[in-house]
Structures are given as structure tokens and as C-alpha cells.
Design a protein around this motif. Structure first.
Motif, PDB file in Angstrom:
ATOM      1  N   ALA B  52       0.916  -1.058  -0.112  1.00  0.00           N
ATOM      2  CA  ALA B  52      -0.058  -0.156   0.018  1.00  0.00           C
ATOM      3  C   ALA B  52       0.703   1.413  -0.238  1.00  0.00           C
ATOM      4  O   ALA B  52       0.522   2.054  -0.660  1.00  0.00           O
ATOM      5  CB  ALA B  52      -0.695   0.023   1.328  1.00  0.00           C
ATOM      6  N   ALA B  53       1.908   1.324   0.815  1.00  0.00           N
ATOM      7  CA  ALA B  53       2.950   2.334   0.841  1.00  0.00           C
ATOM      8  C   ALA B  53       3.359   2.326  -0.601  1.00  0.00           C
ATOM      9  O   ALA B  53       3.640   3.481  -1.069  1.00  0.00           O
ATOM     10  CB  ALA B  53       3.781   2.256   1.909  1.00  0.00           C
ATOM     11  N   ILE B  59       2.146   6.373  -7.135  1.00  0.00           N
ATOM     12  CA  ILE B  59       0.970   7.144  -7.820  1.00  0.00           C
ATOM     13  C   ILE B  59       1.378   8.674  -7.362  1.00  0.00           C
ATOM     14  O   ILE B  59       1.245   9.567  -8.324  1.00  0.00           O
ATOM     15  CB  ILE B  59      -0.465   6.629  -7.124  1.00  0.00           C
ATOM     16  N   PHE B  60       1.816   8.866  -6.320  1.00  0.00           N
ATOM     17  CA  PHE B  60       1.726  10.553  -6.100  1.00  0.00           C
ATOM     18  C   PHE B  60       3.461  10.968  -6.058  1.00  0.00           C
ATOM     19  O   PHE B  60       3.569  11.970  -5.947  1.00  0.00           O
ATOM     20  CB  PHE B  60       1.223  10.774  -4.695  1.00  0.00           C
ATOM     21  N   GLY B  61       4.214  10.011  -6.303  1.00  0.00           N
ATOM     22  CA  GLY B  61       5.639  10.272  -6.399  1.00  0.00           C
ATOM     23  C   GLY B  61       6.177  11.079  -5.259  1.00  0.00           C
ATOM     24  O   GLY B  61       6.898  11.802  -5.078  1.00  0.00           O
ATOM     25  N   VAL B  62       5.636  10.495  -3.837  1.00  0.00           N
ATOM     26  CA  VAL B  62       6.083  11.164  -2.745  1.00  0.00           C
ATOM     27  C   VAL B  62       7.141  10.364  -2.083  1.00  0.00           C
ATOM     28  O   VAL B  62       7.506   9.139  -2.438  1.00  0.00           O
ATOM     29  CB  VAL B  62       4.918  11.354  -1.709  1.00  0.00           C
ATOM     30  N   SER B  63       7.809  10.823  -0.916  1.00  0.00           N
ATOM     31  CA  SER B  63       8.847  10.025  -0.442  1.00  0.00           C
ATOM     32  C   SER B  63       8.222   8.897   0.455  1.00  0.00           C
ATOM     33  O   SER B  63       7.044   9.100   0.926  1.00  0.00           O
ATOM     34  CB  SER B  63       9.820  11.065   0.622  1.00  0.00           C
ATOM     35  N   LEU B  68       4.227   6.220   4.717  1.00  0.00           N
ATOM     36  CA  LEU B  68       3.882   5.366   5.666  1.00  0.00           C
ATOM     37  C   LEU B  68       2.760   5.583   6.445  1.00  0.00           C
ATOM     38  O   LEU B  68       1.867   4.402   6.757  1.00  0.00           O
ATOM     39  CB  LEU B  68       5.228   5.344   6.686  1.00  0.00           C
ATOM     40  N   PRO B  69       2.362   6.733   7.106  1.00  0.00           N
ATOM     41  CA  PRO B  69       1.182   6.916   7.764  1.00  0.00           C
ATOM     42  C   PRO B  69      -0.180   6.625   6.878  1.00  0.00           C
ATOM     43  O   PRO B  69      -0.977   6.256   7.335  1.00  0.00           O
ATOM     44  CB  PRO B  69       1.274   8.488   7.862  1.00  0.00           C
ATOM     45  N   VAL B  70      -0.141   6.820   5.550  1.00  0.00           N
ATOM     46  CA  VAL B  70      -1.107   6.492   4.777  1.00  0.00           C
ATOM     47  C   VAL B  70      -1.284   5.229   4.891  1.00  0.00           C
ATOM     48  O   VAL B  70      -2.564   4.671   4.929  1.00  0.00           O
ATOM     49  CB  VAL B  70      -0.969   6.964   3.274  1.00  0.00           C
ATOM     50  N   ALA B  71      -0.232   4.310   4.604  1.00  0.00           N
ATOM     51  CA  ALA B  71      -0.425   2.678   4.567  1.00  0.00           C
ATOM     52  C   ALA B  71      -0.803   2.422   5.992  1.00  0.00           C
ATOM     53  O   ALA B  71      -1.592   1.459   5.884  1.00  0.00           O
ATOM     54  CB  ALA B  71       1.065   2.310   4.152  1.00  0.00           C
ATOM     55  N   MET B  72      -0.458   2.972   7.142  1.00  0.00           N
ATOM     56  CA  MET B  72      -0.944   2.658   8.419  1.00  0.00           C
ATOM     57  C   MET B  72      -2.277   2.681   8.419  1.00  0.00           C
ATOM     58  O   MET B  72      -3.068   1.599   9.059  1.00  0.00           O
ATOM     59  CB  MET B  72      -0.322   3.486   9.442  1.00  0.00           C
ATOM     60  N   THR B 123      11.130  -2.060  -5.183  1.00  0.00           N
ATOM     61  CA  THR B 123      11.802  -1.498  -4.112  1.00  0.00           C
ATOM     62  C   THR B 123      10.992  -0.027  -4.037  1.00  0.00           C
ATOM     63  O   THR B 123      10.472   0.394  -4.986  1.00  0.00           O
ATOM     64  CB  THR B 123      13.229  -1.140  -4.422  1.00  0.00           C
ATOM     65  N   TYR B 124      11.203   0.708  -2.651  1.00  0.00           N
ATOM     66  CA  TYR B 124      10.576   2.109  -2.636  1.00  0.00           C
ATOM     67  C   TYR B 124      11.539   3.092  -3.612  1.00  0.00           C
ATOM     68  O   TYR B 124      11.078   4.078  -4.294  1.00  0.00           O
ATOM     69  CB  TYR B 124      10.553   2.335  -1.124  1.00  0.00           C
ATOM     70  N   THR B 125      12.873   2.885  -3.400  1.00  0.00           N
ATOM     71  CA  THR B 125      13.597   4.011  -3.895  1.00  0.00           C
ATOM     72  C   THR B 125      14.716   3.121  -4.694  1.00  0.00           C
ATOM     73  O   THR B 125      15.237   1.954  -4.140  1.00  0.00           O
ATOM     74  CB  THR B 125      14.497   4.947  -2.951  1.00  0.00           C
ATOM     75  N   ARG B 126      15.216   3.669  -5.835  1.00  0.00           N
ATOM     76  CA  ARG B 126      16.202   3.082  -6.462  1.00  0.00           C
ATOM     77  C   ARG B 126      17.618   3.349  -6.148  1.00  0.00           C
ATOM     78  O   ARG B 126      17.722   4.471  -5.426  1.00  0.00           O
ATOM     79  CB  ARG B 126      16.092   3.243  -7.919  1.00  0.00           C
ATOM     80  N   GLY B 127      18.635   2.611  -6.530  1.00  0.00           N
ATOM     81  CA  GLY B 127      20.027   2.957  -6.211  1.00  0.00           C
ATOM     82  C   GLY B 127      20.685   2.388  -4.844  1.00  0.00           C
ATOM     83  O   GLY B 127      19.628   2.068  -3.851  1.00  0.00           O
TER      84      GLY B 127
END
Lengths: 326, 290
Positions: B52-53, B59-63, B68-72, B123-127
């Protein structure tokens, strides 16, 4: 030609129903009659399959073995090995409520999967064990299938008979008594832990036999042969839908669920590839949902456990005997 | 082996992994203690939270930290929804039936993840993030945040359980449900509250596993055994026990590679589980035995 193909498919399906029947009967001993939650059916299945395969195959460079023992010895070995795995687990966990057993059996299945995958010298690793001899394997395809089907049906009938006998014996009544009212059974001086351990091992051995039949039918066993969670879960839904605590119900549940499962696979295979993969997971979702529906609306299953009423004189006689004994 | 090498390669990863397990184990111990059954869908609920996170991130391109709070919240509603739709109807039946139901829920949740997000590793972020050096201890930022977040979340929960009216009601339900009901505790509200908290904890453990490793549909299921081992090791119903248990299991798994082949890392949790059931079923902090 078409007809032959159809017949082949029907026989193939019937053999699988037979193998799953053994697993469901094994689970029925554990859950249906004794209330033990085994969430690691695939583990006992795998132990049986690998034991029998390793005992009977010719020598190979990729895995342990070369014993070339008769198939019957392999099958007995499979039952013993599955029972031996069940023993320590039961010993530790059966003192507590079945929740603990559920967690521990999930762990057992996981460990067995790890061992199969990483102990290549024993199990052949990812390549698995091949050239597993198949009884009647020398006959032409259709006859060989039919002969194996007859063998599987024979074994299922023997196991069915053995369980029925055991369950209608005092042992079986005691098991149900323990399941339904542990305190009362304790008060009557029954050794609950020991009885449960017996039921757990008995059930595991039957599951091991199912695994052995699978390995010999396929002529090989590999780690990918069975998806542990899906397999375990299918057996559960078969037993619950058919009617836990009733062996005929278990067999019926196996047939119904396996036919639905295979038919749905047939349907999803027709879809374009991109949907076919998603549809595969939708099937799992629907099977999960089916369990929820059965648990909520018909927890006793299609064929409920007989409760010893007027139209079931068999159980009544037991009650009379019990009364006479008192 | 030099001491710093042990700290950097075995102890710190163990503490990070242990923090993730601890978040899950606290949820398990709450369900086990208050609702009195083993929730087998716990791991897959964590998977759902992690994905979900990921959905919010893509979708929103946020960090990810914003996600995390949204997923919670999403996971909390999901847990409450599952209870209302499925478990609630089985509450009058033997508890083991609910355990079975939760096994089915586990499969259903995983199927949802596989249908929506596919089966590939994400993954959440690449690199690659290189660890920073703090006086010889090499640790990544996200690992520090994981440990801090775990103590923060559990600390807030602990304060909530100790100080507020609702928290006390939850503890009362855990200690003695009959007495709690007699004293006017609303069983249904407590159940809902518990599931909400469990959802939040699940999402957190899934998220932190995802940010420290990768997201896979099976990630939560493989965490199930270590989380249960941690909850039982700490003592069922004991929040602080679950944290200690989680850290012990995590450190044991990471250091086990020194003694046994790496493939069997996952077996450590199982060994701990059997051992604690054998010698001290109440756990380290004297919890319940069901």
C-alpha cells in the motif's frame, strides 16, 4: 482419439483425487477426530515423497540413494519418516492449545522446504529425484495409468477402512471425547497428551503415504512439485467443505474441490497470458473466500459428522455398550 | 574476528531485523492476548501494508516516509474490515476456527497483492545507499530510522495502554475478559480498537522490511514464524516482551550464520520457538499460555 484423450484425462484426475484423498484422510484423523491444527501438510507430504523416492531409486550422482528397495518398502518408509518428523513436534506442542501446533507445523513445513532445497547431496537440490520406479510402469500408457489408479484406489480403501475401524473403536470415541471436552476427558483419567500424539503421528504417516504415491506416480519429485501453502490450504478446504469428522465427507470434499480447482485452471489457461497469471491468483483468492463462506454458513460441511441419533444405529450401539460398561 | 566487524555485520543488521520483527510481534501478542487466537494472516497483512505504501509512492511520487502514515491508516481499516466481515461471525465458535479463517485470509491477502502488484520484486527507492560511519559503527540512515521508529511506536502504544481509559480497558480484556465485561468494558469497541492498532503495527513492520530489503508478495509470510517466535518468547500478551523477543530473534538469525549454513537462517526462529515452548512456555516475561 478424442475419447481416449478424455479417458486419459479422467484417469489422471482420478489418480490425483486418490492421492489428495489420503492427505485429507490424514488431516481428518488430526483435525476431524482429534481437533489438532496441522498447517504443514505439505511438509509431511514432501517427507513421504522424498523418503520413498530415495529408498527405491537406482544409484545417481546427484542425490543420496541407490538402495533400489521394493516400492512397498519405500511406502512403508515414507509413513515411518513422516511419523518420525511428527513425533518431536507433537511432543512439544500438544501440551498447549492447537494454535501453537498450527504455528509449529507452519515452521516444520518451512524447514523441510529449506532442507530439500539446500541439502543437494541428499535430495538432488533443484533437480530433485528422478527415475522413481512406478508400479506397472512397463505397461503401455493407458494401461499403466489404469493399473496405478487401481492401486491408488486400493490403498485409499485400505486406509479408509483402517481409520473407520480405529475411529469406531474405543480409541476413536476417546479421541472425540478429548476433542469435545478436554476437561471431562482429563477427569475420566484419559492421557490426553499421549492420545493426541498418537493421532498426530497416525495422521502424519497417512500424509507421508500420500506423498509417496505422488512421487511414484510422477516418477520424480522436485522442490517445485508442490506449492506448500496452496497444497496445504487445498487439503483444508477439501476437509472442511466435505465435512470434518466424517471420512466419506472428506473423500467427497476432495473430489468436489479438486474438480473445481482443475476446471478453473482449465478456464484460466484459455485467457491471454497477461490475464492468465492474474487469474491464477484470483483462483487462490476464491478458494480462500470459499473457506470463509463454508466456515460461516455451513461449518459442519456437506456431510456432517454423525452424532449418534436414531437413524444412526451404529453409534447408538456404542452408547449402549458404554452404558452397560458403567 | 574483530569486535567491530561483529557489530557491523551481525549485531547491527540483527537489531534492525529485530526491530521489524518486534513491530509485528507486538501486534501478534495483542491479538493473542486480547482476542485469544493465533492470527496467521499477520504476515500477509504486513505485506499488504508495505505494498500500500508502494502504491502511494508510485501514484503520488512522494517520499516513502510520507507514504508510511497513509499505509498505516489503510492497513488499520483493512484489519477492522476483515474482522467485521469474517472473524466477527466466528466469535461464538471455538477460537481455533478463527485461526483457520485467518489462514484463509492470509492467502486471500497475498492473492490481492499478487493480482494488483504482480509477482516481481519491487523497491521504494532505486540506487544503493552506502552506510555512514559513526565512530566505527557503520549504519545506514534508514536503519537508524527503523530502530528509532520501532521504539517510538511501541513507546506510544505502551503509554496508551498504561495511561488512557481505552488502554486500561484493553489490558483488562487481556487479563480477564469476564471481569472486564462485568466492569462495563465494551467488548466490540475494544475488538475494533485492537484491530486498528494491529493494522498500524502490521503496516509499519511491512514498510520497514520493505525499505530495508525489497518488497515481495511472500515477504510477510516468511516473517510470520519469527514474529510468532518473538511474541511467545517475550510472553504472550506482554508488549515489552514482544520487543525483547523480536530483538532476540532478529539478532539470533543474523548471528546464526557464524555457526550454521546461511540457508538455515530462517530455521533459527523455529528453534527458538520450540525451545521456549519446551522450557518456559510463559515466555521470558511471564505471559499467558493459551
Amino acid at each position: 482419439m478424442e475419447l481416449i484423450g478424455l479417458l486419459n484425462y479422467a484417469v489422471f484426475m482420478a489418480i490425483f483425487i486418490g492421492i489428495y484423498s489420503l492427505l485429507a484422510l490424514g488431516l481428518n484423523i488430526q483435525w476431524g477426530f482429534s481437533g489438532l491444527f496441522n498447517a504443514g501438510i505439505a511438509g509431511f507430504f514432501a517427507v513421504g515423497a522424498y523418503t520413498s523416492a530415495l529408498l527405491t531409486t537406482p544409484e545417481s550422482s546427484v542425490h543420496l540413494g541407490g538402495y533400489q528397495l521394493p516400492v512397498v518398502v519405500g511406502w512403508i518408509g515414507a509413513m515411518i519418516a513422516a511419523g518420525l518428523i511428527a513425533w518431536p513436534i507433537g511432543k512439544v506442542c500438544l501440551r498447549f492449545r492447537s494454535d501453537y501446533l498450527a504455528i509449529a507445523t507452519i515452521g516444520v513445513a518451512e524447514i523441510i522446504r529449506l532442507v530439500v532445497k539446500s541439502e543437494g547431496w541428499m535430495t538432488g537440490g533443484a533437480r530433485g529425484v528422478n527415475k522413481v520406479p512406478r508400479p506397472f510402469g512397463d505397461l503401455s500408457y493407458l494401461y499403466s495409468q489404469l493399473a496405478y489408479l487401481a492401486l491408488v484406489i486400493g490403498i485409499v480403501l485400505i486406509v479408509y477402512w483402517a481409520i473407520e475401524r480405529q475411529i469406531s473403536a474405543p480409541w476413536g470415541r476417546m479421541m472425540r471425547g478429548i476433542r469435545d471436552n478436554e476437561d471431562a476427558a482429563t477427569a475420566m483419567g484419559k492421557d490426553i497428551k499421549a492420545r493426541r500424539l498418537e493421532a498426530f503421528i497416525f495422521g502424519a504417516a497417512v500424509m507421508g503415504l500420500g506423498g509417496a504415491l505422488f512421487a511414484h506416480f510422477n516418477r520424480s519429485i522436485t522442490p517445485e512439485a508442490i506449492d506448500p501453502m496452496i497444497a496445504t490450504f487445498l487439503i483444508w478446504i477439501m476437509l472442511i467443505l466435505g465435512g470434518s469428522g466424517n471420512n466419506r465427507g472428506a473423500l467427497l470434499g476432495v473430489a468436489v474441490v479438486w474438480i473445481i480447482w482443475s476446471a478453473s485452471e482449465f478456464v484460466t489457461d484459455q485467457l491471454p497470458t497477461e490475464y492468465a497469471i492474474k487469474a491464477k491468483y484470483m483462483r487462490v483468492f476464491i478458494i480462500g473466500l470459499l473457506l470463509q463462506i463454508v466456515l460461516r454458513f455451513r461449518p459442519e460441511g456437506i456431510l456432517p459428522e454423525p452424532q449418534g441419533t436414531a437413524d444412526n444405529p451404529e453409534l447408538k450401539t456404542f452408547q449402549k455398550q458404554e452404558g452397560a460398561a458403567k | 574476528m574483530p569486535f567491530m566487524e561483529f557489530v557491523n555485520f551481525y549485531l547491527m543488521p540483527g537489531i534492525v531485523l529485530g526491530s521489524i520483527y518486534a513491530l509485528g510481534a507486538v501486534g501478534i501478542t495483542l491479538v493473542f492476548g486480547i482476542l485469544r487466537f493465533a492470527h496467521l494472516a499477520h504476515g500477509d497483512l504486513a505485506t499488504l501494508g508495505a505494498f500500500a505504501a508502494l502504491g502511494v509512492v508510485t501514484i503520488f511520487g512522494v517520499s516513502p516516509w510520507v507514504a508510511l502514515p497513509v499505509a498505516m491508516v489503510a492497513c488499520a481499516f483493512m484489519a477492522i474490515g476483515i474482522d467485521k466481515l469474517f472473524y466477527d461471525y466466528l466469535s461464538e465458535r471455538p477460537k481455533i476456527i478463527v485461526v483457520m479463517s485467518s489462514l484463509g485470509i492470509a492467502l486471500m491477502l497475498r492473492a490481492v497483492v499478487q493480482v494488483v502488484w504482480g509477482v516481481d520484486t519491487e523497491t521504494y527507492t532505486r540506487g544503493i545507499v552506502r552506510p555512514d560511519d559513526y565512530w566505527g559503527i557503520r549504519i545506514r540512515d534508514r536503519e537508524i530510522y527503523t530502530i528509532i521508529a520501532m521504539f517510538l511506536i511501541v513507546g506510544v502504544l505502551w503509554a496508551f495502554l498504561q495511561k488512557t481509559k481505552w488502554g486500561k480497558a484493553m489490558r483488562a480484556m487481556s487479563d480477564n475478559p469476564d471481569l472486564a465485561l462485568l466492569s462495563g468494558v465494551d467488548n466490540r469497541k475494544i475488538t475494533m480498537l485492537t484491530w486498528g492498532i494491529v493494522g498500524v503495527l502490521c503496516a509499519a513492520s511491512g514498510f520497514f522490511l520493505g525499505i530495508n530489503t525489497e518488497l515481495k508478495p511472500l515477504m510477510g509470510w516468511t516473517m510470520l514464524l519469527p514474529m510468532f517466535a518473538a511474541a511467545i518468547l517475550g510472553g504472550v500478551g506482554r508488549v515489552e516482551g514482544a520487543v525483547i523477543g523480536g530483538l532476540i530473534v532478529g539478532i539470533a538469525e543474523e548471528t546464526s550464520v557464524l555457526f550454521i549454513p546461511g540457508e538455515y537462517k530462517a530455521a533459527m526462529a523455529f528453534a527458538i520457538l520450540l525451545l521456549i515452548l519446551l522450557v518456559r512456555p510463559t515466555g521470558l516475561l511471564k505471559g499467558k499460555v493459551l
